[in-house]
Design a protein around this motif. Sequence first.
Motif, mmCIF file in Angstrom:
data_model
loop_
_atom_site.group_PDB
_atom_site.id
_atom_site.type_symbol
_atom_site.label_atom_id
_atom_site.label_comp_id
_atom_site.label_asym_id
_atom_site.label_seq_id
_atom_site.Cartn_x
_atom_site.Cartn_y
_atom_site.Cartn_z
ATOM 1 N N SER A 161 -4.092 -14.515 0.708
ATOM 2 C CA SER A 161 -3.533 -13.191 0.968
ATOM 3 C C SER A 161 -2.139 -13.095 0.364
ATOM 4 C CB SER A 161 -3.465 -12.929 2.468
ATOM 5 O OG SER A 161 -2.521 -13.783 3.078
ATOM 6 N N THR A 165 3.115 -8.766 5.689
ATOM 7 C CA THR A 165 1.722 -8.331 5.800
ATOM 8 C C THR A 165 1.482 -6.976 5.153
ATOM 9 O OG1 THR A 165 2.176 -7.408 7.981
ATOM 10 C CG2 THR A 165 1.326 -9.662 7.903
ATOM 11 N N GLU A 217 -7.655 -2.968 -5.045
ATOM 12 C CA GLU A 217 -7.072 -4.066 -4.277
ATOM 13 C C GLU A 217 -7.889 -5.343 -4.471
ATOM 14 O OE1 GLU A 217 -6.035 -5.387 0.337
ATOM 15 O OE2 GLU A 217 -6.758 -3.352 -0.079
ATOM 16 N N GLU A 219 0.870 -1.187 0.000
ATOM 17 C CA GLU A 219 0.000 0.000 0.000
ATOM 18 C C GLU A 219 0.899 1.226 0.000
ATOM 19 O OE1 GLU A 219 -3.432 1.639 -0.251
ATOM 20 O OE2 GLU A 219 -3.890 0.036 1.159
ATOM 21 N N LYS A 273 -3.932 4.062 -5.956
ATOM 22 C CA LYS A 273 -5.140 3.285 -5.691
ATOM 23 C C LYS A 273 -6.364 4.080 -6.141
ATOM 24 C CE LYS A 273 -7.570 1.037 -1.827
ATOM 25 N NZ LYS A 273 -7.510 0.754 -0.359
ATOM 26 N N LYS A 328 0.323 -6.280 -0.737
ATOM 27 C CA LYS A 328 -1.055 -6.539 -1.158
ATOM 28 C C LYS A 328 -1.083 -6.957 -2.627
ATOM 29 C CE LYS A 328 -3.224 -3.557 2.257
ATOM 30 N NZ LYS A 328 -4.261 -2.515 2.514
ATOM 31 N N ASN A 336 -8.882 -8.367 -2.564
ATOM 32 C CA ASN A 336 -8.914 -8.787 -1.156
ATOM 33 C C ASN A 336 -9.740 -10.063 -1.040
ATOM 34 O OD1 ASN A 336 -8.693 -8.927 1.585
ATOM 35 N ND2 ASN A 336 -9.776 -7.015 2.016
ATOM 36 N N GLY A 337 -9.103 -11.191 -1.327
ATOM 37 C CA GLY A 337 -9.802 -12.468 -1.251
ATOM 38 C C GLY A 337 -10.354 -12.930 -2.570
ATOM 39 N N TRP A 367 -3.024 -6.440 -6.246
ATOM 40 C CA TRP A 367 -3.775 -5.378 -6.914
ATOM 41 C C TRP A 367 -4.197 -5.812 -8.313
ATOM 42 C CZ3 TRP A 367 -4.506 -1.143 -3.802
ATOM 43 C CH2 TRP A 367 -3.651 -1.020 -2.698
ATOM 44 N N ASP A 421 -11.499 -11.424 -6.863
ATOM 45 C CA ASP A 421 -11.515 -10.312 -7.814
ATOM 46 C C ASP A 421 -12.942 -10.069 -8.314
ATOM 47 O OD1 ASP A 421 -12.060 -12.243 -9.791
ATOM 48 O OD2 ASP A 421 -9.950 -12.422 -10.362
#
Length: 434
Positions: free
Chosen positions: A165, A120, A152, A100, A223, A123, A154-155, A125, A157
């Motif tokens: 992750s 962690t 992003e 990020e 972003k 990420k 996140n789990g 994208w 698309d």
Amino acid sequence: MKNSKNMIWFAIALMPLALPACKKDQSGATMGESEKTTITIENVLNSKPLVESGTFQGTGTPALILPGQSATITFYAAKGEAVTFATMYGASNDLFFAPENPGILVYNQEGKPIEGDVSTQIKLWDNGTRINQNPGSGVSHPGSVENKNISEVNGSDAQGNTYLSAAKLIKANLKYNGNSQFTLTLQNTSGGTKNETPLSPGVWAVSYIAGGNLLNPSPLFGKGEPSANGLTAIAEAGNNMPLKTYVSSITGIFTPLSPILVVVYNGIEDPLYKIGEKDRNQGLKELAQQGNATVLAASLKTKNGIKAVYVLPAPTTTVLLPKISGQPGGQVSQELIVTKGDRIAVATMYGFSNDWFFATGSNGIDPMKKGDASANIGLYNNGTAIDQFPGAGLTQFNLSGTPLSESNPIGEVLNPNPFTTLPAISQIISVTLK
């Protein structure tokens, strides 16, 4: 020294007997008469927002980072600066891994280097330029075009494909090497997972920080914004060259100049310093380390041969900022009263250093010669503080650090130096007389 002074005054006393009182020299100045001249000092550096940038890749051909393999990024950073990078999720249409914005911070709030696992902060994208297929070796490239902003993953698309992750697919380990240098190791840990993928060659960057703010907090992507500047080539095809070309164009030097010290002197050697000798403990150290010229100015005013001393801060900003986004750099001017035989000394801190300073050479500037006097300026190391990467040092005073003491003779700053290559001095500081 006393006999030397007596000889000077003796020669002056005899001068009217040998020469007409109003004889002019080649510059047109009348000997013994005062004249006005204005000195102007300007920060003319065409500054760049990124301290460093570069590429990373695997060791094979093609240079992919396969599961179980790793690549390293070595960089310098000051407190508040961060390292960012981008690399393609190879078994996808246009996905990429990156931290990020602004990236991975490498110091904690107390200014202590951060070490260990920072996975962690990475990420996954979606570049928004291709419709996602089910990730894996069966993905057909480049795929169908879409026109969305970066988002992003996140789990899952937008097409419902699922992902572990990013921290389970890439391990990022940060190591502090000392003297503000770090190594970030990126290891592909996706092997044996449902999201097994190669990682493409990538691009990394570190932004300068000034006044507590990063000059470019999002150098690789934004972003919620369209992909730009070559990122699409990485996200879709693992080609890092276009983005490398872009970040290289905004990587380089950024430094303010401290309030300018201007000294008019006559009949003495350079009153500020001498190459090969150590700092005189009269205030140059404060100028070179902190940009504070007042201590040296006060000391100079008590010395024989000093005719005038000025400390010139830039209006509103105090320091002379470089050119930023096409805007002119900071500038100061001062009218001087001079006579033939006077010399002018100038000094200012290379603001984003530990103890570098710009100054006139051993013979100063002849105020009778008008025009560009920038060739008289050199860049010197005061020898009182351990050097670090300019603009990326934890102990640099103007980056909220405390310089680490050393005791070495004053000398010229090498170029290239162990950290970076600087532009020509005339491309950083301009001095003119008129």
